[in-house]
Every structure is written in C-alpha cells, then in structure tokens.
Design a protein around this motif. Structure first.
Motif, mmCIF file in Angstrom:
data_model
loop_
_atom_site.group_PDB
_atom_site.id
_atom_site.type_symbol
_atom_site.label_atom_id
_atom_site.label_comp_id
_atom_site.label_asym_id
_atom_site.label_seq_id
_atom_site.Cartn_x
_atom_site.Cartn_y
_atom_site.Cartn_z
ATOM 1 N N LEU A 25 0.826 -1.205 0.000
ATOM 2 C CA LEU A 25 0.000 0.000 0.000
ATOM 3 C C LEU A 25 0.860 1.255 0.000
ATOM 4 N N ASP A 26 1.959 1.234 0.734
ATOM 5 C CA ASP A 26 2.881 2.371 0.738
ATOM 6 C C ASP A 26 3.481 2.582 -0.652
ATOM 7 N N LEU A 27 3.880 1.484 -1.278
ATOM 8 C CA LEU A 27 4.454 1.564 -2.618
ATOM 9 C C LEU A 27 3.416 2.068 -3.622
ATOM 10 N N LEU A 28 2.190 1.625 -3.479
ATOM 11 C CA LEU A 28 1.101 2.099 -4.336
ATOM 12 C C LEU A 28 0.941 3.610 -4.205
ATOM 13 N N ASP A 29 0.915 4.101 -2.975
ATOM 14 C CA ASP A 29 0.711 5.530 -2.743
ATOM 15 C C ASP A 29 1.879 6.359 -3.269
ATOM 16 N N ARG A 30 3.077 5.809 -3.203
ATOM 17 C CA ARG A 30 4.254 6.554 -3.659
ATOM 18 C C ARG A 30 4.387 6.545 -5.179
ATOM 19 N N SER A 31 4.138 5.384 -5.793
ATOM 20 C CA SER A 31 4.517 5.218 -7.196
ATOM 21 C C SER A 31 3.368 4.874 -8.132
ATOM 22 N N GLY A 32 2.220 4.471 -7.598
ATOM 23 C CA GLY A 32 1.093 4.122 -8.442
ATOM 24 C C GLY A 32 1.041 2.643 -8.788
ATOM 25 N N LEU A 33 -0.096 2.230 -9.325
ATOM 26 C CA LEU A 33 -0.333 0.810 -9.578
ATOM 27 C C LEU A 33 0.598 0.250 -10.639
ATOM 28 N N ASP A 34 0.888 1.018 -11.670
ATOM 29 C CA ASP A 34 1.728 0.502 -12.749
ATOM 30 C C ASP A 34 3.133 0.136 -12.255
ATOM 31 N N ALA A 35 3.580 0.806 -11.207
ATOM 32 C CA ALA A 35 4.928 0.543 -10.682
ATOM 33 C C ALA A 35 4.939 -0.554 -9.626
ATOM 34 N N LEU A 36 3.763 -1.034 -9.254
ATOM 35 C CA LEU A 36 3.688 -2.051 -8.206
ATOM 36 C C LEU A 36 3.872 -3.435 -8.814
ATOM 37 N N THR A 37 5.065 -3.966 -8.696
ATOM 38 C CA THR A 37 5.359 -5.330 -9.137
ATOM 39 C C THR A 37 5.832 -6.125 -7.929
ATOM 40 N N MET A 38 5.774 -7.424 -8.045
ATOM 41 C CA MET A 38 6.224 -8.259 -6.941
ATOM 42 C C MET A 38 7.723 -8.066 -6.699
ATOM 43 N N ARG A 39 8.475 -7.832 -7.759
ATOM 44 C CA ARG A 39 9.911 -7.622 -7.598
ATOM 45 C C ARG A 39 10.192 -6.309 -6.859
ATOM 46 N N ARG A 40 9.493 -5.244 -7.248
ATOM 47 C CA ARG A 40 9.706 -3.965 -6.574
ATOM 48 C C ARG A 40 9.247 -4.030 -5.123
ATOM 49 N N LEU A 41 8.188 -4.773 -4.884
ATOM 50 C CA LEU A 41 7.715 -4.942 -3.514
ATOM 51 C C LEU A 41 8.760 -5.695 -2.694
ATOM 52 N N ALA A 42 9.339 -6.735 -3.258
ATOM 53 C CA ALA A 42 10.372 -7.493 -2.558
ATOM 54 C C ALA A 42 11.582 -6.612 -2.277
ATOM 55 N N ASP A 43 11.962 -5.778 -3.242
ATOM 56 C CA ASP A 43 13.093 -4.873 -3.033
ATOM 57 C C ASP A 43 12.802 -3.901 -1.896
ATOM 58 N N ALA A 44 11.568 -3.393 -1.853
ATOM 59 C CA ALA A 44 11.193 -2.444 -0.803
ATOM 60 C C ALA A 44 11.231 -3.088 0.571
ATOM 61 N N MET A 45 11.014 -4.403 0.614
ATOM 62 C CA MET A 45 11.013 -5.131 1.876
ATOM 63 C C MET A 45 12.365 -5.765 2.188
ATOM 64 N N ASP A 46 13.295 -5.631 1.222
ATOM 65 C CA ASP A 46 14.629 -6.207 1.361
ATOM 66 C C ASP A 46 14.567 -7.720 1.556
ATOM 67 N N VAL A 47 13.763 -8.355 0.707
ATOM 68 C CA VAL A 47 13.654 -9.813 0.735
ATOM 69 C C VAL A 47 13.730 -10.327 -0.692
ATOM 70 N N GLN A 48 13.871 -11.633 -0.837
ATOM 71 C CA GLN A 48 13.821 -12.252 -2.147
ATOM 72 C C GLN A 48 12.374 -12.284 -2.633
ATOM 73 N N ALA A 49 12.195 -12.073 -3.929
ATOM 74 C CA ALA A 49 10.834 -12.030 -4.478
ATOM 75 C C ALA A 49 10.062 -13.312 -4.173
ATOM 76 N N GLY A 50 10.751 -14.438 -4.204
ATOM 77 C CA GLY A 50 10.069 -15.701 -3.948
ATOM 78 C C GLY A 50 9.460 -15.791 -2.567
ATOM 79 N N ALA A 51 9.988 -15.016 -1.611
ATOM 80 C CA ALA A 51 9.468 -15.068 -0.242
ATOM 81 C C ALA A 51 8.035 -14.546 -0.170
ATOM 82 N N LEU A 52 7.679 -13.640 -1.081
ATOM 83 C CA LEU A 52 6.346 -13.050 -1.049
ATOM 84 C C LEU A 52 5.264 -14.060 -1.402
ATOM 85 N N TYR A 53 5.624 -15.018 -2.236
ATOM 86 C CA TYR A 53 4.616 -15.959 -2.734
ATOM 87 C C TYR A 53 4.147 -16.936 -1.663
ATOM 88 N N ARG A 54 4.827 -16.934 -0.547
ATOM 89 C CA ARG A 54 4.350 -17.739 0.576
ATOM 90 C C ARG A 54 3.060 -17.158 1.133
#
Length: 223
Positions: A25-54
């Motif tokens: 939600l923070d990423l959405l508010d900062r950058s918009g829906l088009d910029a919200l990808t699972m990879r960018r979300l993982a980067d923002a959380m400092d985790v591997q993208a695969g961790a999100l799919y859990r």
C-alpha cells in the motif's frame, strides 16, 4: 558497534502477510499501480521475491487483499452518520466508498480489478442490500442497486483519479475537449461546454448520485 535495534548481521527482515500488505500500500501511494510489481515490492522489503509468494501466491491475490483493506470501515463510517432514511443511508455508503478509494493512489483501479470476497467487501454489500430490503425493495432490485451504486462510484472515482494523476504532463481532458468541439459541428456540446469541462468532481459525483436515488424513489414500492 551496531545499534541494539539493528537486526543481527545476515538476518533477513521479518516478513509476514501484514507487513507485505502495508508495504504494498505504501508503494502504491508513492509510485502508483503501474509501478507495483512483486519484484519492486520485494526490493522495498529487502527480501527475495520468492518469499512473497508464501503469503500471496500471485499479484492478483495481493491486489485482492489491498482492495479488501481499502474498504475496511466503509460500512461503519456510513452508519456513523446516524441517517435512518434509506436514501440517505445509501448516499452515505456511496460517499464512504468513494472516500476510501480516494484515500489511496489508484485506489479505484485496484478495487475495480479484483473481486474481493473478504469481510469488509461483503460487509459493505450486506449493508447496502440490507438497507434496501428493509425499505421494501424487492430482493432483485436490492441486489441490482448494489451493483449500480458500486459501479457508478468506482467508475466515477476511476476517472477522477486518472485526471488527478496527470500532473500537467499532457494536455488535460477539458483542454482537449475544448479544442475538439466547434460551434458548427457540435452545437449542443459547445452550448454545454462549461459543464462538460468542469473539474469539480465532488459536484459531479453528487449530481450522479442524486439522479440514481431519484430513480430509485420513483421505482420504490414498499411491500
């Protein structure tokens, strides 16, 4: 010497559904829906993208959770107005839904692209249908009115947020319309150009909502 609040060296930040949702939600508010990808979300959380799919198997699952979060408290906010007349309660629910979607950048786009069936979304739907059934509307009319109110509110907010996100990078829709409409070719549009290019979205929303309610009043046949 490292701060006592810093995580031990090499340890990944804690990740769970709640933190993932908040960060999205923070990423959405900062950058918009088009910029919200699972990879960018993982980067923002400092985790591997695969961790999100859990926690969210697909991006669509994440968007559904975001939509559900957005409408949390909508039914309660409308009830807090104290209105008891069905038409006023319906108006309050539509206004509360619009406000909830406007609270997040691209909120209407997120909500429109999902079919959430969580407690908040179903609670809003239950409240709308309940207001109408208690007022004497038939079950079918109550259900169809729910879709009409939701579609009008979300559709209006989609256009509103699209206009607000332009930030002057391109000619605005009103300017484009003014340039395209001529008295000779479009006499009726030209005569109403002032209203057609009005960007008072509050006024436009209230006008449409009043039309909807007036039509329901005309149809209302209490049993």
């Amino acid at each position: 010497m490292s701060s006592s609040s810093s995580p031990p060296r090499g340890r990944r930040p804690r990740i769970d559904r709640a933190r993932t949702l908040r960060t999205a939600l923070d990423l959405l508010d900062r950058s918009g829906l088009d910029a919200l990808t699972m990879r960018r979300l993982a980067d923002a959380m400092d985790v591997q993208a695969g961790a999100l799919y859990r926690y969210y198997a697909t991006k669509q699952d994440l968007l559904m959770a975001m939509a559900e979060h957005m409408v949390g408290g909508v039914a309660e906010a409308a009830a807090a107005t104290g209105d008891t007349v069905w038409s006023e309660r319906l108006v309050a629910l539509a206004r509360a839904l619009r406000a909830a979607l406007l609270a997040h950048r691209d909120g209407a786009r997120v909500f429109a692209g999902t079919h959430a069936t969580g407690a908040h979304t179903l609670g809003f739907a239950e409240t709308v249908v309940g207001v109408l059934r208690k007022a004497g509307f038939s079950d079918d009319d109550a259900a169809r009115t729910l879709f009409t109110v939701a579609n009008f509110t979300v559709g209006h907010t989609l256009e509103e947020q699209a206009a607000l996100s332009a930030h002057g990078a391109e000619p605005s829709s009103p300017d484009v319309l003014r340039a395209a409409v001529t008295p000779r070719d479009h006499p009726h549009l030209h005569a109403t150009l002032s209203a057609l290019t009005d960007t008072d979205f509050d006024q436009l929303f209230e006008f449409g909502l009043n039309l909807l309610v007036d039509g329901l009043r005309a149809r209302h046949r209490p049993v």
